[in-house]
Scaffold this active site. Structure first.
Site, PDB file in Angstrom:
ATOM      1  CG  HIS A  70      -2.186  -0.851   0.957  1.00  0.00           C
ATOM      2  ND1 HIS A  70      -3.457  -0.426   1.209  1.00  0.00           N
ATOM      3  CD2 HIS A  70      -2.309  -2.102   0.470  1.00  0.00           C
ATOM      4  CE1 HIS A  70      -4.329  -1.380   0.885  1.00  0.00           C
ATOM      5  NE2 HIS A  70      -3.645  -2.413   0.450  1.00  0.00           N
ATOM      6  CG  ASP A  78       6.303   8.456  -0.345  1.00  0.00           C
ATOM      7  OD1 ASP A  78       5.522   7.539   0.017  1.00  0.00           O
ATOM      8  OD2 ASP A  78       5.903   9.570  -0.724  1.00  0.00           O
TER       9      ASP A  78
END
Ligand code: HEM
Ligand SMILES: *[C@@H]1O[C@H](CO)[C@@H](O)[C@H](O)[C@H]1NC(C)=O
Ligand SMILES: *[C@@H]1O[C@H](CO)[C@@H](O)[C@H](O)[C@H]1NC(C)=O
Ligand SMILES: *[C@@H]1O[C@H](CO)[C@@H](O)[C@H](O)[C@H]1NC(C)=O
Length: 289
Positions: A70, A78
């Site tokens: 996800h 990130d």
């Protein structure tokens, strides 16, 4: 004299270019943190945290795998999914049951204690997931590091694929992220270690060491897929669609699922990463600095 100056200038430009290249377009690499945290071994520290957690609750492998998926599929790997807030990525319905935020917090606490401001939350997700996969018998792969943490986490940016999509839709969604059909099949293998909400379950859930097949060389996930007994509807689709059946059959035949799966995880872990001077190293994984 003029010539000497020109050569000097050229050399200077070359050095400057190299420094700039190194500074702003860093690539991911295995062992990025070697020597960056005093005498401490960053990956060993994280492994310590994850091992303790895993002994308490082996299902953290499923939590971390899904967390990394996800994270990487929304705005790149990130750590944007970790950000708290009223309108951050994790507040969106498909977050449902995404778990493991506390595990990353603990890994972060350990590395911050040894060397503050050095290790990114994005890398911690990748390292922690690798460790959990290894501990659950899924094989060990070298994880690439050097990611930086993102500054943006917006609910409206989340578009995670639904469980009832077709195989071609899944392949197209993964292709959007630079992953091919084989990667798609391999990565969906993560569902063999997961637990899903009852309404979505198509068959029993195996773990990496499951022996659903009479042939120990055959991965139970792939065998089930071929028998169209995948866990989610999309997993079943992989075994039925003419586009993916040959891939599943090939993988089931070869067969070194853990190694192939690890390579696909490394590939997924490189989606849209920030490196060099992009982004930041968060002090807390739950908020931008
Ligand atoms: C087409 C792509 C995918 C779809 C549609 C999909 C869908 C889902 C759904 C609906 C669930 C159940 C969530 C719940 O019960 O609340 C789930 C669970 C899970 N997914 Fe996926 N998924 C996809 C790809 C992936 C990938 C690439 C990975 C990791 C490499 C992954 C890892 C997991 C894991 C480990 C779980 C179990 C989570 C847990 O036990 O906490 N999924 N997925
Ligand atoms: C996930 O989203 C729901 C609303 O869709 C929200 O109530 C819940 O707090 C979110 N979970 C996390 C961990 O943010
Ligand atoms: C995320 O949202 C911001 C602000 O709405 C937007 O500028 C950005 O392009 C979005 N990124 C993606 C990947 O959707
Ligand atoms: C998919 O990508 C992997 C790794 O990048 C590569 O080895 C493989 O040949 C590719 N498969 C296809 C069908 O393109």
């Amino acid at each position: 004299m003029k010539f000497k100056a020109a050569v000097l200038l050229l050399a200077l430009e070359l050095i400057l270019g190299l420094i700039l290249a190194g500074c702003c377009h860093g690539a991911l690499q295995v062992g990025f943190y070697r020597g960056k945290c005093g005498f401490a071994d960053v990956e060993a520290m994280v492994a310590g945290v994850i091992t303790a957690q895993f002994l308490r609750d082996p299902t953290i492998v499923a939590a971390l795998l899904r967390l990394q998926f996800h994270d990487c599929f929304v705005n790149g790997c990130d750590a944007s999914i970790l950000i708290d807030g009223i309108n951050s990525e994790k507040t969106v319905p498909p977050n449902l049951s995404v778990r493991g935020y506390d595990i990353i917090d603990q890994a972060k606490a350990a590395v911050e204690n040894a060397c503050p401001g050095v290790v990114s939350c994005a890398d911690l997700i990748a390292i922690a997931t690798r460790d959990a996969v290894f501990l659950s018998g899924g094989g060990r792969y070298e994880v690439e590091t050097g990611r930086r943490d993102g500054l943006v986490s917006i609910a409206q940016n989340v578009s995670i694929l639904g469980p009832k999509i077709s195989a071609p839709e899944a392949i197209a969604g993964f292709a959007d992220k630079g992953l091919n059909a084989t990667d798609t099949v391999l990565l969906l293998g993560a569902h063999s270690v997961g637990v899903t909400h009852c309404s979505l379950i198509k068959d029993r859930v195996y773990n990496f060491q499951g022996t659903g097949s009479p042939d120990p060389a055959m991965d139970p996930f792939l065998v089930n897929i071929l028998r169209s007994r995948g866990i989610l509807q999309i997993d079943q689709q992989l075994g039925m669609d003419p586009l993916t059946t040959p891939i599943v059959r090939n993988l089931a035949g070869e067969f070194d699922f853990p190694t192939r799966f690890g390579a696909a995880m490394v590939k997924m872990g490189a989606i849209g990463v920030l490196t060099g001077t992009q982004g930041e190293i968060r002090r807390s994984c739950r908020a931008t600095n």
